[in-house]
Design a protein around this motif. Structure first.
Motif, PDB file in Angstrom:
ATOM      1  N   MET A 104      49.766  37.395  11.945  1.00  0.00           N
ATOM      2  CA  MET A 104      49.265  37.759  10.484  1.00  0.00           C
ATOM      3  C   MET A 104      48.468  36.684  10.020  1.00  0.00           C
ATOM      4  O   MET A 104      48.589  35.629  10.347  1.00  0.00           O
ATOM      5  N   GLU A 105      47.793  37.155   8.923  1.00  0.00           N
ATOM      6  CA  GLU A 105      46.938  36.188   8.179  1.00  0.00           C
ATOM      7  C   GLU A 105      46.968  36.339   6.667  1.00  0.00           C
ATOM      8  O   GLU A 105      46.783  37.538   6.400  1.00  0.00           O
ATOM      9  N   LEU A 106      47.189  35.253   5.949  1.00  0.00           N
ATOM     10  CA  LEU A 106      47.019  35.427   4.411  1.00  0.00           C
ATOM     11  C   LEU A 106      45.948  34.833   3.775  1.00  0.00           C
ATOM     12  O   LEU A 106      45.483  33.725   4.281  1.00  0.00           O
ATOM     13  N   HIS A 107      45.344  35.622   3.004  1.00  0.00           N
ATOM     14  CA  HIS A 107      44.262  35.227   2.428  1.00  0.00           C
ATOM     15  C   HIS A 107      44.382  35.059   0.828  1.00  0.00           C
ATOM     16  O   HIS A 107      44.653  36.048   0.391  1.00  0.00           O
ATOM     17  N   ILE A 108      44.203  33.806   0.220  1.00  0.00           N
ATOM     18  CA  ILE A 108      44.329  33.551  -0.959  1.00  0.00           C
ATOM     19  C   ILE A 108      42.673  33.576  -1.618  1.00  0.00           C
ATOM     20  O   ILE A 108      42.090  32.504  -1.356  1.00  0.00           O
ATOM     21  N   PHE A 133      45.687  31.336   5.992  1.00  0.00           N
ATOM     22  CA  PHE A 133      46.920  30.744   6.620  1.00  0.00           C
ATOM     23  C   PHE A 133      47.332  31.741   7.641  1.00  0.00           C
ATOM     24  O   PHE A 133      47.409  32.963   7.499  1.00  0.00           O
ATOM     25  N   PHE A 134      47.916  31.301   8.853  1.00  0.00           N
ATOM     26  CA  PHE A 134      48.299  31.955   9.748  1.00  0.00           C
ATOM     27  C   PHE A 134      49.918  32.042   9.760  1.00  0.00           C
ATOM     28  O   PHE A 134      50.457  30.998   9.324  1.00  0.00           O
ATOM     29  N   TYR A 135      50.293  33.184  10.397  1.00  0.00           N
ATOM     30  CA  TYR A 135      51.838  33.422  10.642  1.00  0.00           C
ATOM     31  C   TYR A 135      52.021  33.085  11.953  1.00  0.00           C
ATOM     32  O   TYR A 135      51.518  33.392  12.858  1.00  0.00           O
ATOM     33  N   GLU A 136      53.465  32.748  11.902  1.00  0.00           N
ATOM     34  CA  GLU A 136      53.814  32.520  13.423  1.00  0.00           C
ATOM     35  C   GLU A 136      55.253  33.220  13.648  1.00  0.00           C
ATOM     36  O   GLU A 136      55.990  33.101  12.451  1.00  0.00           O
ATOM     37  N   MET A 171      55.677  28.988  -2.730  1.00  0.00           N
ATOM     38  CA  MET A 171      56.585  29.475  -1.868  1.00  0.00           C
ATOM     39  C   MET A 171      56.217  30.341  -0.501  1.00  0.00           C
ATOM     40  O   MET A 171      56.713  30.255   0.453  1.00  0.00           O
ATOM     41  N   LEU A 172      55.010  30.798  -0.657  1.00  0.00           N
ATOM     42  CA  LEU A 172      54.419  31.675   0.329  1.00  0.00           C
ATOM     43  C   LEU A 172      53.543  30.723   1.352  1.00  0.00           C
ATOM     44  O   LEU A 172      53.200  31.285   2.523  1.00  0.00           O
ATOM     45  N   ILE A 173      53.381  29.469   1.233  1.00  0.00           N
ATOM     46  CA  ILE A 173      52.334  28.812   1.842  1.00  0.00           C
ATOM     47  C   ILE A 173      53.029  27.407   2.438  1.00  0.00           C
ATOM     48  O   ILE A 173      54.316  27.017   1.732  1.00  0.00           O
ATOM     49  N   PRO A 174      52.629  26.969   3.504  1.00  0.00           N
ATOM     50  CA  PRO A 174      53.623  25.589   3.823  1.00  0.00           C
ATOM     51  C   PRO A 174      53.295  24.522   2.655  1.00  0.00           C
ATOM     52  O   PRO A 174      52.613  24.326   1.957  1.00  0.00           O
ATOM     53  N   SER A 175      54.230  23.465   2.730  1.00  0.00           N
ATOM     54  CA  SER A 175      54.366  22.479   1.697  1.00  0.00           C
ATOM     55  C   SER A 175      53.139  21.808   1.750  1.00  0.00           C
ATOM     56  O   SER A 175      52.203  21.818   2.970  1.00  0.00           O
ATOM     57  N   HIS A 176      52.444  21.303   0.708  1.00  0.00           N
ATOM     58  CA  HIS A 176      51.069  20.438   0.578  1.00  0.00           C
ATOM     59  C   HIS A 176      50.990  19.652   1.430  1.00  0.00           C
ATOM     60  O   HIS A 176      49.710  19.341   1.926  1.00  0.00           O
ATOM     61  N   ASP A 177      52.000  18.679   1.647  1.00  0.00           N
ATOM     62  CA  ASP A 177      51.836  17.364   2.547  1.00  0.00           C
ATOM     63  C   ASP A 177      51.723  17.845   3.896  1.00  0.00           C
ATOM     64  O   ASP A 177      51.239  17.062   4.861  1.00  0.00           O
ATOM     65  N   LYS A 178      51.766  19.084   4.567  1.00  0.00           N
ATOM     66  CA  LYS A 178      51.282  19.541   5.716  1.00  0.00           C
ATOM     67  C   LYS A 178      49.894  20.390   6.073  1.00  0.00           C
ATOM     68  O   LYS A 178      49.712  20.871   6.881  1.00  0.00           O
ATOM     69  N   PHE A 203      43.780  26.865   7.461  1.00  0.00           N
ATOM     70  CA  PHE A 203      44.683  26.008   7.748  1.00  0.00           C
ATOM     71  C   PHE A 203      45.214  25.725   9.257  1.00  0.00           C
ATOM     72  O   PHE A 203      45.689  26.896   9.706  1.00  0.00           O
ATOM     73  N   GLU A 204      45.654  24.697   9.698  1.00  0.00           N
ATOM     74  CA  GLU A 204      46.225  24.701  10.893  1.00  0.00           C
ATOM     75  C   GLU A 204      47.748  24.950  10.945  1.00  0.00           C
ATOM     76  O   GLU A 204      48.405  25.594  11.671  1.00  0.00           O
ATOM     77  N   GLU A 205      48.269  24.532   9.904  1.00  0.00           N
ATOM     78  CA  GLU A 205      49.920  24.773   9.666  1.00  0.00           C
ATOM     79  C   GLU A 205      50.190  26.171   9.572  1.00  0.00           C
ATOM     80  O   GLU A 205      49.621  26.936   8.638  1.00  0.00           O
TER      81      GLU A 205
END
Length: 271
Positions: A104-108, A133-136, A171-178, A203-205
């Motif tokens: 799945m892929e999220l688009h903001i 953002f990709f989901y795994e 809450m929906l995306i990885p933490s900013h430092d990643k 993003f890769e994460e």
């Protein structure tokens, strides 16, 4: 909207800077200007509804969340988020990496601050900035997504919506430092009419969701009453466009070389 519908629509969306694309990592270039994205307001709780609009699920966002930096050249304000998925947790992302399709892929979707709507921003070649953002698949459920997953049961049919529970964009995306590692290219909307006005940041994460959470999206229905699965546009030709990756990659390589140099020096002192 599934691949079958896109087969006929693509004839009208056939320009040279179309999205999504397959990102071949060996055909990308380092761009040291691609510093970390600066997020503002992403921690705020969203007061909105989640909608089944007949071809995906969408959450309209207030204008308070913004992004800048990362060589975007402007400040962009968030307008909406939506998702693309496959069938029962199978491959379903729009962009691919070296031919790999994620579940799945999220688009903001963001627009430049001086515009009042996405439609207005589309007249500007860089008027829209989309974060992808990709989901795994993960063994455990992602508790941060419980509000969204729970809401899907109430928006099965096209045109339905329900108030979204307490959730923030953070809450929906990885933490900013990643999020220092990402790809950047110029492309288009992935829905009709495919306007080539989008600065893409992929993003890769990845974001973890369980098989059950990923599969929950396949219980929705398109506007024609069929099962809402495979909601992605097929990959498009890259043509002559450059695809760039962030200096986060450079940092990792430089750090590895530095460590290697230190160990080499230490070894030389001991022999």
């Amino acid at each position: 909207m599934g691949p079958e519908e896109w087969a006929t629509i693509d004839a009208n969306c056939g320009n040279i800077k179309q999205s999504p694309i397959n990102i071949v990592t060996t055909n990308t270039s380092i761009d040291s200007r691609l510093t970390q994205v600066q997020f503002t307001g992403y921690q705020e709780i969203i007061s909105s509804v989640i909608i089944n609009n007949g071809h995906t699920v969408q959450v309209n966002l207030p204008n308070r969340a913004t992004i800048n930096g990362a060589n975007l050249g402007d400040t962009y304000k968030a307008q909406q988020l939506h998702l693309h998925w496959g069938k029962n947790g199978g491959p379903g992302s729009e962009h691919t990496i070296n031919g790999e399709k994620y579940p799945m892929e999220l688009h903001i979707v963001h627009i430049k601050e001086n515009y009042s709507s996405v439609e207005q921003a589309l007249d500007d070649a860089s008027g829209v900035a989309v974060l992808g953002f990709f989901y795994e698949e993960s063994k455990d459920a992602n508790k941060k997504y419980e509000a969204i997953i729970h809401s899907l049961k109430n928006i099965t049919h096209s045109g339905t919506n329900v108030t979204l529970g307490d959730v923030s964009l953070d809450m929906l995306i990885p933490s900013h430092d990643k999020l220092e590692k990402y790809y950047r290219y110029q492309g288009s909307l992935t829905t009709p009419g495919c306007s080539e006005a989008v600065v893409w940041t992929i993003f890769e994460e990845t974001i973890p969701l369980s098989k059950e959470q990923l599969s929950a999206f396949s219980n929705l229905m398109f506007s024609d009453g069929t099962t809402m699965v495979n909601t992605y546009r097929p990959v498009q030709m890259r043509n002559e466009r450059g695809v760039y990756y962030s200096r986060g990659f450079v940092f990792c390589v430089s750090t590895a070389l530095l460590i290697s140099s230190v160990f080499t020096s230490l070894y030389a002192l001991t022999v």
